[in-house]
Design a protein around this motif. Structure first.
Motif, PDB file in Angstrom:
ATOM      1  N   THR A 146      14.505 -49.920 111.117  1.00  0.00           N
ATOM      2  CA  THR A 146      13.424 -48.938 111.145  1.00  0.00           C
ATOM      3  C   THR A 146      13.515 -47.985 109.963  1.00  0.00           C
ATOM      4  OG1 THR A 146      13.303 -49.052 113.561  1.00  0.00           O
ATOM      5  CG2 THR A 146      12.350 -47.106 112.518  1.00  0.00           C
ATOM      6  N   LYS A 147      14.709 -47.510 109.695  1.00  0.00           N
ATOM      7  CA  LYS A 147      14.894 -46.592 108.571  1.00  0.00           C
ATOM      8  C   LYS A 147      14.563 -47.262 107.246  1.00  0.00           C
ATOM      9  CE  LYS A 147      18.361 -43.706 110.881  1.00  0.00           C
ATOM     10  NZ  LYS A 147      19.749 -43.218 110.883  1.00  0.00           N
ATOM     11  N   THR A 148      14.943 -48.530 107.123  1.00  0.00           N
ATOM     12  CA  THR A 148      14.637 -49.269 105.899  1.00  0.00           C
ATOM     13  C   THR A 148      13.132 -49.423 105.712  1.00  0.00           C
ATOM     14  OG1 THR A 148      16.721 -50.480 105.993  1.00  0.00           O
ATOM     15  CG2 THR A 148      14.956 -51.457 104.693  1.00  0.00           C
ATOM     16  N   GLN A 149      12.435 -49.756 106.785  1.00  0.00           N
ATOM     17  CA  GLN A 149      10.992 -49.922 106.707  1.00  0.00           C
ATOM     18  C   GLN A 149      10.306 -48.622 106.283  1.00  0.00           C
ATOM     19  OE1 GLN A 149       9.060 -52.839 107.136  1.00  0.00           O
ATOM     20  NE2 GLN A 149      11.129 -53.661 106.892  1.00  0.00           N
ATOM     21  N   VAL A 150      10.753 -47.499 106.836  1.00  0.00           N
ATOM     22  CA  VAL A 150      10.133 -46.224 106.478  1.00  0.00           C
ATOM     23  C   VAL A 150      10.459 -45.858 105.030  1.00  0.00           C
ATOM     24  CG1 VAL A 150       9.963 -43.769 107.035  1.00  0.00           C
ATOM     25  CG2 VAL A 150      10.120 -45.441 108.866  1.00  0.00           C
ATOM     26  N   GLY A 151      11.660 -46.183 104.589  1.00  0.00           N
ATOM     27  CA  GLY A 151      11.999 -45.944 103.187  1.00  0.00           C
ATOM     28  C   GLY A 151      11.096 -46.730 102.241  1.00  0.00           C
ATOM     29  N   GLU A 152      10.824 -47.980 102.596  1.00  0.00           N
ATOM     30  CA  GLU A 152       9.915 -48.793 101.788  1.00  0.00           C
ATOM     31  C   GLU A 152       8.479 -48.282 101.889  1.00  0.00           C
ATOM     32  OE1 GLU A 152      10.442 -52.823 103.006  1.00  0.00           O
ATOM     33  OE2 GLU A 152      12.531 -52.920 102.331  1.00  0.00           O
ATOM     34  N   ILE A 181       1.967 -52.522 105.371  1.00  0.00           N
ATOM     35  CA  ILE A 181       2.803 -53.526 106.043  1.00  0.00           C
ATOM     36  C   ILE A 181       3.991 -52.884 106.744  1.00  0.00           C
ATOM     37  CG2 ILE A 181       4.374 -55.463 105.635  1.00  0.00           C
ATOM     38  CD1 ILE A 181       2.414 -56.357 103.390  1.00  0.00           C
ATOM     39  N   ASN A 182       4.724 -52.031 106.047  1.00  0.00           N
ATOM     40  CA  ASN A 182       5.927 -51.423 106.634  1.00  0.00           C
ATOM     41  C   ASN A 182       5.582 -50.560 107.832  1.00  0.00           C
ATOM     42  OD1 ASN A 182       6.510 -51.252 103.304  1.00  0.00           O
ATOM     43  ND2 ASN A 182       8.040 -52.294 104.552  1.00  0.00           N
ATOM     44  N   TYR A 183       4.452 -49.860 107.755  1.00  0.00           N
ATOM     45  CA  TYR A 183       4.031 -49.032 108.880  1.00  0.00           C
ATOM     46  C   TYR A 183       3.701 -49.893 110.093  1.00  0.00           C
ATOM     47  CZ  TYR A 183       1.875 -45.080 111.280  1.00  0.00           C
ATOM     48  OH  TYR A 183       1.590 -44.092 112.187  1.00  0.00           O
ATOM     49  N   GLU A 184       2.965 -50.973 109.867  1.00  0.00           N
ATOM     50  CA  GLU A 184       2.544 -51.818 110.975  1.00  0.00           C
ATOM     51  C   GLU A 184       3.729 -52.524 111.645  1.00  0.00           C
ATOM     52  OE1 GLU A 184      -0.451 -52.046 112.294  1.00  0.00           O
ATOM     53  OE2 GLU A 184      -1.293 -50.615 110.872  1.00  0.00           O
ATOM     54  N   ARG A 185       4.783 -52.781 110.920  1.00  0.00           N
ATOM     55  CA  ARG A 185       5.954 -53.440 111.509  1.00  0.00           C
ATOM     56  C   ARG A 185       6.680 -52.549 112.517  1.00  0.00           C
ATOM     57  NH1 ARG A 185       8.285 -55.613 105.759  1.00  0.00           N
ATOM     58  NH2 ARG A 185       7.157 -57.600 105.663  1.00  0.00           N
ATOM     59  N   ILE A 186       6.566 -51.244 112.386  1.00  0.00           N
ATOM     60  CA  ILE A 186       7.298 -50.310 113.266  1.00  0.00           C
ATOM     61  C   ILE A 186       6.344 -49.343 113.959  1.00  0.00           C
ATOM     62  CG2 ILE A 186       9.429 -50.435 111.905  1.00  0.00           C
ATOM     63  CD1 ILE A 186       8.513 -47.609 110.782  1.00  0.00           C
ATOM     64  N   GLU A 187       5.102 -49.732 114.120  1.00  0.00           N
ATOM     65  CA  GLU A 187       4.064 -48.815 114.590  1.00  0.00           C
ATOM     66  C   GLU A 187       4.407 -48.087 115.889  1.00  0.00           C
ATOM     67  OE1 GLU A 187      -0.803 -48.812 114.519  1.00  0.00           O
ATOM     68  OE2 GLU A 187       0.293 -50.695 114.380  1.00  0.00           O
ATOM     69  N   PRO A 188       4.931 -48.752 116.931  1.00  0.00           N
ATOM     70  CA  PRO A 188       5.245 -48.002 118.157  1.00  0.00           C
ATOM     71  C   PRO A 188       6.276 -46.898 117.944  1.00  0.00           C
ATOM     72  CG  PRO A 188       5.140 -50.345 118.629  1.00  0.00           C
ATOM     73  CD  PRO A 188       5.110 -50.201 117.131  1.00  0.00           C
ATOM     74  N   THR A 189       7.239 -47.127 117.041  1.00  0.00           N
ATOM     75  CA  THR A 189       8.219 -46.079 116.740  1.00  0.00           C
ATOM     76  C   THR A 189       7.543 -44.911 116.033  1.00  0.00           C
ATOM     77  OG1 THR A 189      10.023 -47.673 116.591  1.00  0.00           O
ATOM     78  CG2 THR A 189      10.361 -45.542 115.526  1.00  0.00           C
ATOM     79  N   ALA A 190       6.686 -45.218 115.068  1.00  0.00           N
ATOM     80  CA  ALA A 190       5.986 -44.160 114.340  1.00  0.00           C
ATOM     81  C   ALA A 190       5.121 -43.325 115.269  1.00  0.00           C
ATOM     82  CB  ALA A 190       5.132 -44.780 113.234  1.00  0.00           C
ATOM     83  N   GLU A 191       4.581 -43.960 116.308  1.00  0.00           N
ATOM     84  CA  GLU A 191       3.689 -43.258 117.229  1.00  0.00           C
ATOM     85  C   GLU A 191       4.425 -42.266 118.128  1.00  0.00           C
ATOM     86  OE1 GLU A 191       1.749 -46.469 119.196  1.00  0.00           O
ATOM     87  OE2 GLU A 191       0.328 -46.810 117.575  1.00  0.00           O
ATOM     88  N   GLN A 192       5.749 -42.306 118.148  1.00  0.00           N
ATOM     89  CA  GLN A 192       6.516 -41.378 118.979  1.00  0.00           C
ATOM     90  C   GLN A 192       6.487 -39.944 118.460  1.00  0.00           C
ATOM     91  OE1 GLN A 192      10.550 -42.723 119.522  1.00  0.00           O
ATOM     92  NE2 GLN A 192       9.938 -44.787 120.101  1.00  0.00           N
ATOM     93  N   PHE A 193       6.123 -39.771 117.195  1.00  0.00           N
ATOM     94  CA  PHE A 193       6.304 -38.468 116.556  1.00  0.00           C
ATOM     95  C   PHE A 193       5.014 -37.657 116.545  1.00  0.00           C
ATOM     96  CE2 PHE A 193       9.553 -41.238 114.569  1.00  0.00           C
ATOM     97  CZ  PHE A 193      10.656 -40.621 115.119  1.00  0.00           C
TER      98      PHE A 193
END
Length: 400
Positions: A146-152, A181-193
């Protein structure tokens, strides 16, 4: 969460996502929930620690969602979304003793209705030592991912906004789906904030429904494909931005993406096994939602929905892969589920690959005929049905 609007409902009616029929997983305490237009009726306000299955029936007149929230009323413990009118779905969580809230969200917008205290009593749930080690590894690996995806994501959005502000619209159009792409791969995590996802990724109907300024990815999309935006919203609702407007929009998106980066890299950022498995399920729900990728509503101006579709499937597969060994160790039932998911993920990605790839590009989604969208929907169903069992299998009791 994305918001929905009535015009999109007919487009998704054909999907009929598998997993919509509630069941009572073995070993889980079953609690009936009824979501109506005005109430969120939970059969009991208490339960015993362990696996709890909320069987949610939608008796209202809009697509609905059901949430279990932490004691602060903000953090999501578990959710089930896109429950069609008249349908039922089950949300299985593993709950430790403590205080929670339940809430329904008819129309999948706003703060929801019927938020009610829910108490879990009993003992702390003990985890077998070997499984505890596997769980720690799975969570650590997925957190790192997750951290890698957000960094990208930070870098990808910067490249997009640089081209956009510079007026290099052809390059910005090329980068728009790539940056997502990176956002869509982790979208449920991003939606927590909290309010970050609305600012980053809400479409115009969602922003309007909640009284928010229309910003983020989709406001840039509306500017870059303004002819399409004017067709969809002819009353001068999405005018072309001047240079000052472009700079302000780009700065805001970069600021919000940086805030997301800071959140997932903070010491307070913690994921659980349930976050991973439910996140995998949630990613496919994002595809099938009435304002999602399958109906062609996500990227309504650019028609780049297939990039997002593929990224959501990729993200779900990564989440599944993180817990695959744990699921497989749950006896014959777990091994069978893993084999089925392996096959269905491959079939889904193989089908999507017939429409393109990240390097060469995907076809414009408005050129995909309805019968072909139905084919994509059928395969999505075939994948979603076994994936809906992942949380219970991973958090359940081993047969061996």
């Amino acid at each position: 969460m994305k918001t929905t609007y009535a015009a999109a409902l007919s487009a998704v009616a054909l999907i009929g996502l598998a997993g919509c029929v509630a069941n009572n997983p073995k070993g889980a305490e079953a609690i009936a929930v009824e979501s109506t237009a005005a109430e969120c009726k939970v059969a009991t306000a208490t339960a015993t620690s362990g696996n709890i299955s909320f069987n949610v029936k939608n008796s209202g007149d809009q697509v609905t969602e059901f949430y279990v929230l932490a004691d602060d009323g903000l953090r999501i413990i578990g959710e089930v979304e896109n429950i069609a009118v008249g349908a039922s779905r089950a949300l299985t969580i593993q709950a430790q003793p403590g205080s929670y809230f339940t809430v329904c969200k008819p129309g999948m917008i706003g703060e929801g209705i019927g938020q009610t205290a829910f108490t879990v009593t009993g003992d702390e749930i003990a985890i077998d030592a070997s499984e505890e080690k596997a769980t720690q590894e799975a969570v650590a690996n997925y957190t790192a991912y997750t951290k890698t995806q957000v960094g990208e994501l930070v870098m990808g959005v910067k490249a997009l906004t640089d081209a956009y502000v510079a007026g290099n619209d052809d390059e910005a159009r090329r980068l728009f789906p790539i940056a997502r792409i990176n956002y869509e791969r982790i979208e449920p995590t991003a939606e927590q904030f909290g309010d970050l996802d609305p600012k980053i990724d809400y479409r115009k109907p969602g922003a309007d429904a909640e009284g928010l300024e229309f910003t983020g990815f989709h406001r840039i999309e509306a500017d870059l494909w303004n002819d399409e935006a004017v067709l969809n919203y002819p009353d001068d609702e999405v005018p072309l931005l001047d240079q000052t407007g472009r700079e302000a929009l780009a700065d805001q998106l970069n600021t919000d993406i940086q805030a997301l980066y800071d959140q997932v890299h903070s010491a307070d950022f913690v994921l659980t096994l349930g976050d991973i498995t439910n996140g995998a399920i949630g990613l496919l729900d994002e595809v099938a939602a009435p304002d999602g990728k399958l109906p062609g509503e996500e990227d309504e101006f650019s028609h780049t929905d297939l990039y997002d579709f593929y990224a959501n499937v990729e993200g779900a597969e990564v989440a599944f892969g993180s817990v695959r060994d744990i699921a497989e160790a749950k006896g014959a039932e777990g091994a069978a589920l893993v084999a089925e998911l392996d096959a269905q993920f491959k079939a889904m990605k193989d089908l999507l690959a017939t429409y393109g790839n990240y390097d060469d590009g995907f076809v414009s989604y408005d050129t995909v005929a309805q019968d072909k969208r139905n084919e994509l929907g059928a395969q999505l169903n075939a994948l979603s049905e076994p994936l809906a069992q992942l949380t219970h299998t991973v958090l359940g009791v081993s047969e061996g």
